[in-house]
Design an enzyme around this catalytic site. Structure first.
Site, short mmCIF file in Angstrom:
data_model
loop_
_atom_site.label_atom_id
_atom_site.label_comp_id
_atom_site.label_asym_id
_atom_site.label_seq_id
_atom_site.Cartn_x
_atom_site.Cartn_y
_atom_site.Cartn_z
N LYS A 1 -3.27 9.72 27.75
CA LYS A 1 -3.27 10.78 26.74
C LYS A 1 -2.92 10.22 25.36
O LYS A 1 -3.61 10.52 24.36
CB LYS A 1 -2.30 11.89 27.12
CG LYS A 1 -2.34 13.08 26.18
CD LYS A 1 -1.42 14.20 26.64
CE LYS A 1 0.02 13.89 26.34
NZ LYS A 1 0.92 15.03 26.61
N ASP B 1 -3.64 17.81 26.74
CA ASP B 1 -2.22 18.13 26.87
C ASP B 1 -2.10 19.51 27.52
O ASP B 1 -3.08 20.08 28.00
CB ASP B 1 -1.53 18.09 25.51
CG ASP B 1 -1.97 19.22 24.58
OD1 ASP B 1 -2.97 19.91 24.90
OD2 ASP B 1 -1.31 19.43 23.55
#
Length: 213
Positions: A120, A138
């Site tokens: 991420k 997210d």
């Protein structure tokens, strides 16, 4: 959700915010890397408060390495998990100095090899600092993608894979920011603000919530 409806959603998000930006404060790829690393399980607001004091003092890999773990902790101790984050940020700073001439590599494998940097974080840096069409999923993007049925998936990797598949190329660089901001301010977790949502009529969430509900 069909592709025409997805395109309509993306066009509205683009028209509403043609040049979306991260809400993390940064002025270089390294500052962004540090800020994103610090933002895990923390708000952008809390990270900005810390980095607004940190970066004027130390905003290069060498400066962070010189600051050391204990020195860095003094600046980030208001952020959750600051002990581990300080260790990771100093460690990755030393690696950047020793292996990359103090520069943040524009390379996924290299980024993900750094302490505290997962997929991420690498996606955010590649997208925001270098303009890659990556999508960092997210909690906000995961929620919006599933709730609206835009790109449903059982986990973040499934949602990322679906988004990369269904989002047309012209929207890929910015969709990360649009979905995060939409999830942060409109399609919020506990009580989505459906009545003020600009894509409400296109969303496939069956339990829409309005102010009078």
């Amino acid at each position: 959700m069909n592709k025409d409806k997805r395109r309509a959603i993306l066009e509205r998000l683009r028209d509403n915010n043609p040049h979306p930006q991260t809400e993390l404060n940064y002025s270089s790829p390294f500052e962004l890397l540090v800020a994103v690393t610090l933002s895990a399980q923390a708000t952008d607001v809390s990270v900005n408060k810390a980095t607004d004091k940190l970066f004027p003092v130390a905003n290069t890999p060498q400066a962070i390495a010189d600051l050391g773990v204990d020195g860095l902790k003094e600046y980030i101790k208001t952020i959750g998990l600051y002990n581990n984050k300080a260790i990771n940020v100093v460690a990755l700073s030393k690696i950047l100095v020793e292996q990359y001439n103090g520069e943040v590599p524009e390379n996924r494998e290299a980024l993900e090899s750094l302490p505290g940097v997962g997929r991420k974080t690498a996606n955010v840096v590649l997208n925001t600092a270098f303009g890659w069409p990556t999508i960092a999923v997210d909690t906000h993007i995961f929620r919006v993608s599933n709730r609206t049925r835009f790109a449903p998936g059982k986990n973040v990797q499934e949602v990322e894979d679906k988004l990369l598949k269904v989002v047309p190329a012209e929207f890929k660089v910015d969709v990360h920011h649009w979905l995060i901001l939409h999830g942060r301010y409109t399609c919020i977790a506990r009580k989505p603000r459906c009545g003020s949502c600009l894509i409400e009529d296109l969303c496939e969430f069956k339990e829409k919530i309005y102010p009078d509900d």
